[in-house]
Design an enzyme around this catalytic site. Structure first.
Site, short mmCIF file in Angstrom:
data_model
loop_
_atom_site.label_atom_id
_atom_site.label_comp_id
_atom_site.label_asym_id
_atom_site.label_seq_id
_atom_site.Cartn_x
_atom_site.Cartn_y
_atom_site.Cartn_z
N ALA A 32 0.88 -1.25 -0.11
CA ALA A 32 -0.08 -0.04 -0.07
C ALA A 32 0.99 1.01 -0.05
O ALA A 32 0.56 2.17 0.79
CB ALA A 32 -1.06 -0.05 1.23
N LEU A 33 1.86 1.33 -0.94
CA LEU A 33 2.76 2.09 -0.88
C LEU A 33 2.46 3.69 -1.30
O LEU A 33 1.51 4.09 -1.95
CB LEU A 33 3.74 1.80 -2.02
CG LEU A 33 4.32 0.38 -1.89
CD1 LEU A 33 5.46 0.35 -3.08
CD2 LEU A 33 5.28 0.23 -0.66
N GLY A 36 5.93 8.25 1.60
CA GLY A 36 6.92 7.93 2.63
C GLY A 36 7.77 6.72 2.19
O GLY A 36 8.78 6.84 2.23
N HIS A 37 6.93 5.78 1.72
CA HIS A 37 7.83 4.43 1.21
C HIS A 37 8.85 4.82 0.05
O HIS A 37 9.98 4.34 -0.18
CB HIS A 37 7.12 3.38 0.60
CG HIS A 37 5.94 2.86 1.90
ND1 HIS A 37 4.48 2.98 1.69
CD2 HIS A 37 6.12 2.18 2.68
CE1 HIS A 37 4.16 2.36 2.65
NE2 HIS A 37 4.99 1.69 3.32
N GLY A 149 12.08 4.02 7.86
CA GLY A 149 11.53 5.40 8.16
C GLY A 149 11.62 5.72 9.65
O GLY A 149 11.44 4.79 10.63
N LYS A 151 9.50 7.26 10.95
CA LYS A 151 8.25 7.14 11.37
C LYS A 151 7.90 6.14 12.51
O LYS A 151 7.21 6.47 13.47
CB LYS A 151 7.17 7.06 10.21
CG LYS A 151 5.86 6.56 10.39
CD LYS A 151 4.67 7.58 10.26
CE LYS A 151 3.33 7.12 10.72
NZ LYS A 151 2.97 5.83 10.34
N SER A 187 0.84 7.35 6.25
CA SER A 187 0.53 5.94 6.58
C SER A 187 -0.36 5.26 5.72
O SER A 187 -1.39 5.71 5.28
CB SER A 187 0.12 5.91 7.94
OG SER A 187 -0.13 4.75 8.33
N SER A 188 0.01 3.97 5.56
CA SER A 188 -0.97 3.11 4.82
C SER A 188 -2.47 2.93 5.46
O SER A 188 -3.18 2.75 4.75
CB SER A 188 -0.46 1.73 4.49
OG SER A 188 0.89 1.68 4.02
P1 AMP Z 1 5.27 -0.31 6.25
O1 AMP Z 1 5.05 -0.61 5.00
O2 AMP Z 1 4.21 0.51 7.04
O3 AMP Z 1 5.79 -1.36 7.14
O4 AMP Z 1 6.40 0.65 6.11
C1 AMP Z 1 7.66 0.28 5.48
C2 AMP Z 1 8.80 1.23 5.79
O5 AMP Z 1 8.37 2.71 5.51
C3 AMP Z 1 9.19 1.47 7.33
O6 AMP Z 1 10.53 1.71 7.31
C4 AMP Z 1 8.28 2.65 7.57
O7 AMP Z 1 9.12 3.29 8.95
C5 AMP Z 1 8.47 3.50 6.40
N1 AMP Z 1 7.47 4.67 6.54
C6 AMP Z 1 6.23 4.69 6.56
N2 AMP Z 1 5.63 5.70 6.45
C7 AMP Z 1 6.54 6.60 6.39
C8 AMP Z 1 6.56 8.14 6.11
N3 AMP Z 1 5.45 8.86 6.38
N4 AMP Z 1 7.75 8.66 6.26
C9 AMP Z 1 8.86 8.00 6.03
N5 AMP Z 1 8.98 6.68 6.23
C10 AMP Z 1 7.79 5.91 6.33
#
Ligand code: AMP
Length: 280
Positions: A32-33, A36-37, A149, A151, A187-188
């Site tokens: 769900a990119l 941020g990703h 991230g 985050k 955020s996703s």
């Molecule tokens: P996730 O798919 O939520 O597991 O996130 C994958 C990576 O993307 C993790 O290292 C998160 O910290 C990073 N991430 C998610 N949201 C953000 C954001 N808004 N800004 C920077 N990095 C992010």
């Protein structure tokens, strides 16, 4: 871009790349990119000859089954995004591939108090799940750099500890939080908010900024209480809001000279939102 679903074929391909001295940057995600990703991916693409991105919604890191079941999945869209971002390899395993031994008796890691504070206190088992999946991916991919991230700040600290524990040479790169124009951390999970929820959600970040702006003017306890009341007044249910040492997340009761961070988790419309602000 090559897409792999099985670790054997990925491993063979990576072996070939490594013999050619290519540097490998790795970005683990749950899909769900969003932007941020993509900022993690773009940094990796700029710094490495090969960028590998994985998409895997890891069941072992969800402490609530509903959260896992409601996690947004949009693989076709994600494939297009990573291809456009010039990712060289996409790893898309299923859970049998990641956990061939099943998920009931997995290994445990000792992260000390880092695992029981803040997120750890409210999401039992979450960081064990993160470590279980990342240890498998790190051993398989052996990247030169892994991009995470800020985050998920506590996850970033856990990952640094994990890499030390595993004795892997991967360097962990923390990337700043990407925000929407109104300040909400991307955020996703944001897509699960209603229009009204989406409007009040930026108050989380505004509260952190407010505490930062008033530091030194009022006692910390008062600033935290005011922020709590403000968020509650806007329909957000605060799970925790605290000031902590930025290197180990130990709670702090006052502003100090060493690096500190404000961290928060709050519920809105059944969605759990987290955010943080590093104080400089
Ligand atoms: P996730 O798919 O939520 O597991 O996130 C994958 C990576 O993307 C993790 O290292 C998160 O910290 C990073 N991430 C998610 N949201 C953000 C954001 N808004 N800004 C920077 N990095 C992010």
């Amino acid at each position: 871009m090559y897409i792999f679903r099985e670790k054997e074929s990925l491993q063979k391909y990576l072996l070939k790349l490594r013999s050619g001295q290519q540097s490998i940057g790795y970005v683990p995600t749950m899909g769900a990119l969003h932007e941020g990703h993509l900022s993690l991916i773009n940094t990796s693409v700029a710094q490495n000859s090969i960028t590998l991105c994985s998409i895997f919604v890891n069941p072992t890191q969800f402490n609530e089954i509903q959260d896992f079941e409601k996690y947004p999945i949009q693989v076709e869209d994600d494939i297009q995004k990573v291809e456009e971002a010039k990712v060289s390899i996409l790893y898309l395993p299923n859970k049998e591939e990641v956990y061939p031994e099943g998920m009931t008796q997995l290994e445990k890691y000792d992260f000390g108090s880092l695992e029981t504070l803040a997120e750890g206190a409210h999401r039992p088992g979450h960081f064990q799940g993160v470590a279980q999946v990342l240890s498998r991916f790190l051993k398989l991919i052996q990247p030169d750099k892994m991009y995470m991230g800020q985050k998920d700040y506590q996850q970033l600290l856990i990952t640094k500890a994990l890499v030390k524990m595993l004795g892997i040479g991967t360097s962990i790169e923390g990337i700043p939080i990407r925000r929407e124009e109104d300040g909400l951390a991307m955020s996703s999970r944001n897509v699960r908010l209603s229009e009204r929820g989406r409007k009040v959600a930026p108050e989380i970040y505004q509260s952190l900024k407010n505490i930062e702006a008033k530091r030194g003017q009022s006692p910390l306890t008062q600033l935290l209480a005011e922020a709590n009341a403000h968020l509650q007044g806007n329909g957000l249910e605060v799970e925790y809001l605290m000031l902590a040492h930025a290197e180990n997340l130990q709670p702090e009761d006052d502003f100090k000279d060493h690096p500190q961070i404000l961290i928060v988790a709050a519920w809105l419309e059944g969605v759990r939102l987290i955010d943080n602000l590093l104080l400089t």
